[in-house]
Design an enzyme around this catalytic site. Structure first.
Site, short mmCIF file in Angstrom:
data_model
loop_
_atom_site.label_atom_id
_atom_site.label_comp_id
_atom_site.label_asym_id
_atom_site.label_seq_id
_atom_site.Cartn_x
_atom_site.Cartn_y
_atom_site.Cartn_z
N GLU A 19 -21.68 -1.87 -38.93
CA GLU A 19 -21.44 -1.98 -38.53
C GLU A 19 -21.26 -0.43 -36.78
O GLU A 19 -21.82 0.24 -37.32
CB GLU A 19 -19.71 -0.96 -39.58
CG GLU A 19 -18.79 -0.86 -39.36
CD GLU A 19 -18.07 -0.15 -38.38
OE1 GLU A 19 -17.78 1.17 -37.52
OE2 GLU A 19 -17.47 -1.14 -37.16
N CYS A 56 -11.61 -2.30 -42.51
CA CYS A 56 -12.57 -2.53 -42.26
C CYS A 56 -12.97 -4.04 -43.08
O CYS A 56 -12.04 -4.49 -44.01
CB CYS A 56 -13.37 -1.66 -43.06
SG CYS A 56 -14.68 -1.37 -43.33
N CYS A 103 -16.04 -1.60 -47.14
CA CYS A 103 -14.97 -1.14 -47.87
C CYS A 103 -14.00 -2.37 -48.25
O CYS A 103 -12.15 -2.18 -48.17
CB CYS A 103 -14.38 0.27 -47.47
SG CYS A 103 -16.04 1.31 -47.39
N HIS A 122 -8.78 0.78 -48.44
CA HIS A 122 -7.69 1.08 -47.65
C HIS A 122 -6.65 0.30 -48.70
O HIS A 122 -4.80 0.28 -48.08
CB HIS A 122 -7.20 0.45 -46.32
CG HIS A 122 -8.84 1.03 -45.87
ND1 HIS A 122 -7.88 2.92 -45.48
CD2 HIS A 122 -9.75 0.79 -45.06
CE1 HIS A 122 -9.06 3.26 -44.83
NE2 HIS A 122 -10.37 2.17 -44.68
N ARG A 156 -17.81 5.67 -48.73
CA ARG A 156 -17.93 6.58 -47.43
C ARG A 156 -17.66 8.30 -48.61
O ARG A 156 -17.88 8.90 -47.68
CB ARG A 156 -17.77 5.96 -46.83
CG ARG A 156 -18.84 4.92 -46.39
CD ARG A 156 -18.52 3.77 -45.45
NE ARG A 156 -19.27 3.16 -45.02
CZ ARG A 156 -18.66 1.68 -45.83
NH1 ARG A 156 -18.21 1.41 -47.02
NH2 ARG A 156 -20.00 0.63 -46.07
N SER A 164 -15.84 8.60 -42.68
CA SER A 164 -16.14 8.82 -41.60
C SER A 164 -15.67 9.80 -40.18
O SER A 164 -16.22 9.94 -39.65
CB SER A 164 -16.52 7.47 -40.88
OG SER A 164 -17.07 6.32 -42.02
N CYS A 173 -18.87 4.34 -41.20
CA CYS A 173 -18.47 2.95 -40.64
C CYS A 173 -17.08 2.84 -40.01
O CYS A 173 -16.60 4.35 -40.18
CB CYS A 173 -17.58 2.80 -41.93
SG CYS A 173 -17.10 1.09 -41.89
N CYS A 194 -13.34 2.18 -39.90
CA CYS A 194 -12.65 3.34 -40.07
C CYS A 194 -12.18 4.16 -39.86
O CYS A 194 -11.03 4.13 -39.48
CB CYS A 194 -12.74 3.15 -42.08
SG CYS A 194 -13.81 1.89 -42.69
#
Length: 572
Positions: free
Chosen positions: A14, A62, A65, A69, A484, A507, A551, A554
């Protein structure tokens, strides 16, 4: 005179992350700058939509993951509308979340981070007999015969003789920072390939409960799956038995492959205690054990640690405007009341304003705006989120599961708790957490089976599903501890539609640019002071940034809601 190093892009899968570092004459990093180089506008796209549909859009932020979300989004909408979900829905969500964390940590260790420590080409020099002896001395994993490693080595030879390394290309092989003997490198390569095959088995749990992976189905008010032990088209005894086998196989792989590999590899890098960074850690917590007062029953506890002080865990309230804010003083956005003013997400704005150099460009203008990422702060403090933050908060709160696992790993490495405050510690924390979340998988499986045995098949609460029952205005917060780190979704609903939606992702916390006071983010702090063996091959930068598992899809939420191009950013 300081030299400038640019690594762009830096993630293995990513991308969209650029790191610029200033290195002094002794090849030590003096300053580092983290830049997200893409924006997509998911928060803008959600405006005006039905809140019950938000999870499906947010989940597409994403493809790595693949559930977090959606989970944060449905929790967010349910919080705003006052919806209580049935126990089975909570259990299934927790099981899917634990599955996601476990699978993601395995993928990260082997496929996104291991090759920062494992020299693939060196494995060609390994003695298969010695490799077998080492493998059998650290684990009872059955794939450890001399013939197994000899065959694998021949596969690697085939890659080389064909003139390319395939999936192992573009590495800094032979770099002086690699410390493993050839035999341990060969073990690492073998398990890289085994994990690549095994990780796809784990996420079958998502397809059983969510219909597919990536992006399994969720539902405001519960889960979109039916439970009926006597039906061929619902969650039945056969499906539950399959889930049980996947969980058992996963725990075995972690105990016999991942944890032994982690300890064996880390044993050769015990001096690699760079990359500690901020020393500030944040966790929203996750895995609620009840549907009422859920924040009081989280298996991963909530809290914040400042200045590495494990004796004090501070309370965290993401709903409080004095706790979580975002500013854009160094970000390519603008705020109506000033870019240096932090806004709580319920008051947040997403107005892109690219002022950077036209591509292609050699360097970022770091004195001004230099990233598509905003700058989150907790009580004005930059924070690190992720496995290390969660492990430290749980460890500091005396969680017996974490204390036992941390103690086991530290004792085998013969290092103290202070070693956790490093790149190596961050990598170890992910393995520690993976072992725990695999245990959570079995914990929630047992809860679900017990509930079904009691005759409770409910997975959805239809109350307040009808928009006519909603208030004219309301707002909510949804959370998840993504692999993450801490993930938050904030929503405002007006006239049955989404008026505002803000997302602060892990992130963004870790990769954020400086704030108006010059305080650096987690990546930027972690890189400072790192010595480099060869600045032309910046393996040390890659090791530390990869330890966070970046990542940027995101974090870099370049089109408007009508599909028109806003700006173009080309990576060179």
């Amino acid at each position: 005179m300081a030299k400038k190093i640019v690594v762009d892009p830096i993630p293995r899968i990513e991308g969209h992350l650029r790191i610029e570092a200033k290195v002094n004459d002794n090849n030590v990093i003096e300053e580092a700058y983290s830049s997200g180089t893409m924006w997509r506008g998911i928060e803008v796209i959600l405006k005006g939509r039905d809140p019950r549909d938000a999870w499906a859009f947010a989940e597409r932020i994403c493809g790595v993951c693949t559930t977090v979300h959606a989970l944060a989004s449905v929790r967010c909408v349910e919080d705003a509308l006052g919806i209580q979900i049935p126990p089975n829905a909570r259990i299934i969500r927790n099981l899917m979340n634990a599955t996601q964390q476990t699978q993601d940590h395995l993928v990260h260790f082997y496929h996104l981070h291991a090759l920062d420590w494992v020299d693939v080409v060196s494995a060609l020099k390994a003695d298969p007999k010695m490799t077998s002896d080492i493998a059998q001395s650290i684990s009872s994993w059955p794939k450890s015969s001399v013939g197994y490693f000899k065959d694998l080595q021949q596969r690697l030879v085939g890659f080389v003789e064909s003139g390319q390394l395939g999936i192992f290309s573009n590495g800094y092989w032979g770099h002086p920072a690699y410390k493993l003997p050839p035999e341990v490198n060969l073990i690492g390569v073998a398990h890289y390939l085994e994990a690549l095959d095994f990780q796809k088995e784990i996420v079958k749990i998502h397809t059983i409960f969510g219909g597919k992976n990536p992006h399994p189905n969720y539902l405001v008010g519960g889960m979109a799956c039916a439970i009926d032990p006597d039906s061929d088209t619902a969650i039945n005894i056969e499906r539950l038995a399959m889930v049980r086998k996947i969980i058992d196989d996963t725990r075995r792989f972690i105990d016999q492959v991942y944890i032994p590999d982690l300890i064996a590899i880390a044993g050769f890098y015990k001096e690699w205690l760079y990359g500690g960074g901020l020393g500030n850690y944040l966790s929203y917590g996750d895995f609620p054990e009840t549907t009422l007062d859920e924040f009081k029953t989280l298996l991963w506890p909530r809290g914040a640690i400042l200045n590495k002080d494990l004796n004090t865990v501070l309370d965290v309230d993401p709903r409080d405007a004095s706790h979580v804010t975002e500013e854009v003083s160094h970000s390519w956005y603008t705020y109506s009341k000033g870019d240096d003013k932090g806004l709580h997400p319920w008051q947040g704005e997403t107005t892109p304003a690219y002022t950077g150099p036209k591509p292609p460009f050699e360097h970022l203008d770091t004195d001004r705006k230099y990233s598509w990422l905003k700058t989150p702060r907790w009580k004005n403090h930059p924070m690190e989120v992720g496995p290390l933050a969660r492990v430290l908060v749980a460890y500091a709160k005396g969680d017996p599961m974490i204390r036992d696992t941390v103690g086991m790993v530290l004792s085998k490495l013969q290092v103290g708790p202070e070693a956790l405050f490093s790149t190596l510690g961050r990598t170890a924390a992910r393995g520690i957490e993976c072992k725990q979340t695999a245990g959570f998988m079995r914990h929630y499986y047992d809860q679900l089976v017990d509930n079904i045995k009691k005759g409770d098949y409910r997975t959805f609460n239809s109350e307040r599903w009808d928009p006519s029952t909603w208030p004219e205005e309301c707002k909510g917060f949804g959370y998840s501890e993504a692999p993450r780190g801490s993930l938050g979704h904030w929503i405002q609903i007006e006239n049955k539609k989404i008026r505002e939606y803000q997302i602060v992702v892990p992130s963004t916390w870790n990769a954020s640019p400086r704030d108006a006071n010059g305080k650096v983010g987690a990546y930027e702090a972690a890189l400072k002071g790192t010595p480099m063996a060869n600045p032309e091959q910046p393996l040390e930068i890659i090791r530390t940034v990869h330890s966070f598992d970046p990542c940027l899809a995101c974090a870099s939420h370049v089109f408007d809601m009508n599909g028109h191009e806003v700006t173009s950013v080309r990576i060179v």
